[in-house]
Design an enzyme around this catalytic site. Structure first.
Site, PDB file in Angstrom:
ATOM      1  N   ASP A  44      59.622 -67.119 -33.611  1.00 49.78           N
ATOM      2  CA  ASP A  44      59.595 -66.350 -34.854  1.00 49.78           C
ATOM      3  C   ASP A  44      59.767 -67.299 -36.034  1.00 49.78           C
ATOM      4  OD1 ASP A  44      60.499 -64.441 -37.058  1.00 49.78           O
ATOM      5  OD2 ASP A  44      60.259 -63.028 -35.405  1.00 49.78           O
ATOM      6  N   ASP A  70      55.396 -70.752 -36.467  1.00 49.51           N
ATOM      7  CA  ASP A  70      54.434 -70.150 -37.387  1.00 49.51           C
ATOM      8  C   ASP A  70      53.157 -69.865 -36.609  1.00 49.51           C
ATOM      9  OD1 ASP A  70      52.622 -69.449 -39.331  1.00 49.51           O
ATOM     10  OD2 ASP A  70      52.802 -71.301 -40.496  1.00 49.51           O
ATOM     11  N   VAL A  71      52.879 -68.598 -36.326  1.00 43.90           N
ATOM     12  CA  VAL A  71      51.738 -68.260 -35.465  1.00 43.90           C
ATOM     13  C   VAL A  71      50.391 -68.512 -36.126  1.00 43.90           C
ATOM     14  CG1 VAL A  71      52.892 -66.577 -34.001  1.00 43.90           C
ATOM     15  CG2 VAL A  71      51.929 -65.851 -36.187  1.00 43.90           C
ATOM     16  N   TYR A 162      43.533 -55.798 -43.462  1.00 46.26           N
ATOM     17  CA  TYR A 162      44.420 -55.623 -42.311  1.00 46.26           C
ATOM     18  C   TYR A 162      43.708 -54.843 -41.209  1.00 46.26           C
ATOM     19  CZ  TYR A 162      48.313 -53.553 -39.646  1.00 46.26           C
ATOM     20  OH  TYR A 162      49.163 -53.119 -38.653  1.00 46.26           O
TER      21      TYR A 162
END
Length: 257
Positions: A44, A70-71, A162
């Site tokens: 996370d 950091d994805v 989104y």
């Protein structure tokens, strides 16, 4: 955070990695999985999540690993996967619950918003899959669950970027599932609807807005984070061994695609 091979456990409990496990649905999945004895690691970006998870682990009598990640950065995701392999010796299940919307009507959807929405909601899923599927395929076992949204199949005029990104996650799920099915690996997708989390309450203006959403729910109540987490953990488990390439909507009957 750096792990050494001294940390490797001989435990046979599943090794679960949760991206975005510091809050919301991800945290609910961590709580459920750790409570049943799984070896859980959270990746996370929020550093506060470390202390939150440490407190949770103390309450449950479980050790919950944490690595800041950091994805949207493939190298950061690869480091998280490497951390789990060093700590536990294997990786069995992966859940990514990362996502979030920028509220902007279609005329105000400029490229900066568009790029940010795709990076955070879709490219992040790619990074996770790109890093974990070769590991699972090499073992010939394991499961990955990505997270989309009910907005992916709706006319989401106030969050078109989104919705487009989350629709991409559904399509990506099918492609990934087809590519690794013969290797014994499954890929599925969770699509939550309204879910009663702190962020949901804030986005809906507090109790009054939440009550308006509740009144529109066919079942008369808003699903909790645990309701979504239970479905995600089912999809990761051997109980769903014949399920792959599927998107499961969890929304209390609000949307029936």
């Amino acid at each position: 955070m750096t792990a050494t091979m001294d940390d490797v456990s001989g435990d046979t409990a599943p090794s679960l990695l949760v991206f975005g496990g510091g809050s919301g649905i991800g945290l609910a999945a961590v709580r459920l999985a750790a409570g049943r004895g799984d070896r859980v690691t959270v990746a996370d970006l929020d550093p506060v999540a470390r202390s939150r998870l440490a407190e949770l682990g103390q309450r449950l009598g479980a050790e919950i690993g944490f690595i800041e990640c950091d994805v949207t950065d493939g190298a950061s995701v690869a480091a998280a996967v490497g951390h789990v392999l060093a700590r536990h010796g294997q990786l069995d299940q992966v859940l990514t619950t990362v996502g979030g919307a920028t509220i902007a009507d279609v005329p105000d959807l400029d490229q900066s918003v568009w790029d940010r929405e795709l990076s955070f909601n879709l490219t992040s899923a790619y990074h996770v899959a790109h890093c974990v599927l070769p590991v699972l395929a090499a073992r010939g076992a394991g499961a990955l669950v990505l997270t989309s949204s009910g907005q992916a199949v709706m006319a989401a005029t106030d969050r078109a970027g989104y919705a487009a990104a989350k629709a991409g996650v559904i399509s990506l799920t099918r492609s990934l599932a087809g590519s690794v099915a013969a290797r014994g690996v499954r890929v599925n997708c969770l699509a939550p609807g309204p879910t009663d989390t702190p962020r949901f309450r804030a986005m809906n203006g507090g109790d009054e807005g939440v009550e308006a959403v509740r009144a529109a729910m066919p079942m008369g109540w808003i699903p909790q984070a645990e309701d979504c987490a239970e479905v995600a953990l089912f999809l990761l488990s051997d109980a769903a061994r014949a399920v792959t390439g599927q998107t499961v909507h969890v929304n209390g009957g609000l949307l029936m695609p």
